[in-house]
Design an enzyme around this catalytic site. Sequence first.
Site, PDB file in Angstrom:
ATOM      1  N   GLU A 298       0.807  -1.226   0.000  1.00  0.00           N
ATOM      2  CA  GLU A 298       0.000   0.000   0.000  1.00  0.00           C
ATOM      3  C   GLU A 298       0.845   1.283   0.000  1.00  0.00           C
ATOM      4  OE1 GLU A 298      -4.078  -1.347   2.230  1.00  0.00           O
ATOM      5  OE2 GLU A 298      -2.288  -1.271   3.481  1.00  0.00           O
TER       6      GLU A 298
ATOM      7  N   GLY B 110     -12.800  -3.500   1.761  1.00  0.00           N
ATOM      8  CA  GLY B 110     -13.931  -4.294   1.271  1.00  0.00           C
ATOM      9  C   GLY B 110     -15.113  -3.365   1.027  1.00  0.00           C
TER      10      GLY B 110
ATOM     11  N   MET C 260      -9.277  -1.621   8.275  1.00  0.00           N
ATOM     12  CA  MET C 260      -8.843  -1.907   9.638  1.00  0.00           C
ATOM     13  C   MET C 260      -7.997  -0.803  10.290  1.00  0.00           C
ATOM     14  SD  MET C 260      -8.099  -6.001   9.044  1.00  0.00           S
ATOM     15  CE  MET C 260      -7.860  -6.402  10.773  1.00  0.00           C
ATOM     16  N   GLU C 261      -7.901   0.359   9.644  1.00  0.00           N
ATOM     17  CA  GLU C 261      -7.043   1.431  10.202  1.00  0.00           C
ATOM     18  C   GLU C 261      -7.638   2.833  10.123  1.00  0.00           C
ATOM     19  OE1 GLU C 261      -5.842  -0.577   7.615  1.00  0.00           O
ATOM     20  OE2 GLU C 261      -4.906  -2.056   8.937  1.00  0.00           O
TER      21      GLU C 261
ATOM     22  N   ASP D 250     -12.139  -6.269  -2.443  1.00  0.00           N
ATOM     23  CA  ASP D 250     -12.998  -7.451  -2.224  1.00  0.00           C
ATOM     24  C   ASP D 250     -14.406  -7.038  -1.809  1.00  0.00           C
ATOM     25  OD1 ASP D 250     -11.149  -7.067   0.395  1.00  0.00           O
ATOM     26  OD2 ASP D 250     -13.190  -7.597   0.964  1.00  0.00           O
TER      27      ASP D 250
HETATM   28  N1  ADE Z   1      -9.196  -4.616   3.807  1.00  0.00           N
HETATM   29  C1  ADE Z   1      -9.483  -5.041   2.577  1.00  0.00           C
HETATM   30  N2  ADE Z   1     -10.605  -5.778   2.569  1.00  0.00           N
HETATM   31  C2  ADE Z   1     -11.031  -5.822   3.856  1.00  0.00           C
HETATM   32  C3  ADE Z   1     -12.116  -6.454   4.489  1.00  0.00           C
HETATM   33  N3  ADE Z   1     -12.991  -7.187   3.803  1.00  0.00           N
HETATM   34  N4  ADE Z   1     -12.244  -6.295   5.825  1.00  0.00           N
HETATM   35  C4  ADE Z   1     -11.345  -5.573   6.520  1.00  0.00           C
HETATM   36  N5  ADE Z   1     -10.296  -4.971   5.962  1.00  0.00           N
HETATM   37  C5  ADE Z   1     -10.134  -5.084   4.638  1.00  0.00           C
END
Ligand code: ADE
Length: 229
Positions: free
Chosen positions: A12, A78, A173-174, A197
């Site tokens: 990243e 996501g 997540m950040e 995703d």
């Molecule tokens: N980063 C990328 N995809 C994610 C997901 N599905 N959940 C949490 N962090 C992510």
Amino acid sequence: MKIGIIGAMSVEVDALVSHLDGVNKRTVSGIDFYEGKLYGRDAVVARCGIGKVFAAICAQTMILSFGVTHIINTGVAGTLTDRLDLLDVAIANGVVQHDMDTSPIGDPVGLISGINKVVLPTSEKMGMIAEQAARELGFNAVRGIVASGDQFISCAERKDFIVKNFSAVCCEMEGASIGHVCYVNGVECLIVRAISDSATGEAKMEYPELVGKAATRSQRMIEKIFALL
Ligand code: ADE
């Protein structure tokens, strides 16, 4: 203006680190900070590691030890909305911590006690610049709430929980922890994430295939944002 750029993983931020001129590396709390000129501007770039605590350590260090005035979080996420397809771009107009939960004692889900807010705002001005950057790059972008928690979301049940409670457009997540640190320090904050995703059971297949491409897209956004600042 001095801009801090944070990504959780090497994929990243590596392209940005490779574009730094006159680079100087300093390690603080186990995180490598690369300081220099990025696309002609004073910047510091770091890979913080995965999750909210590493991200908070990194953001606070950038503010106190490197004197940044702005922080941009770049990376992958996501999707939580059918308006964001794989590889599209999410731009925050606010952040929530979906795993913050004191509801058993009567609070709204996601409430950050002390600040007494669920959604923390991010920089309006930088968000608008990011939207312009996406337009110029021809990327489909959606501005909305970015939800963070210490979980990789890969099931419909948790995804639905986040959408229902926060109307967020993507999960990662950040970002919200960086937003939280910036909020309490009065530092401008922008979160830019490209979709890797669907945050469902399919994520196991999608993520490994798309993480590199999505991370590159988000870093291309940073280059364009720097040109527009
Ligand atoms: N980063 C990328 N995809 C994610 C997901 N599905 N959940 C949490 N962090 C992510």
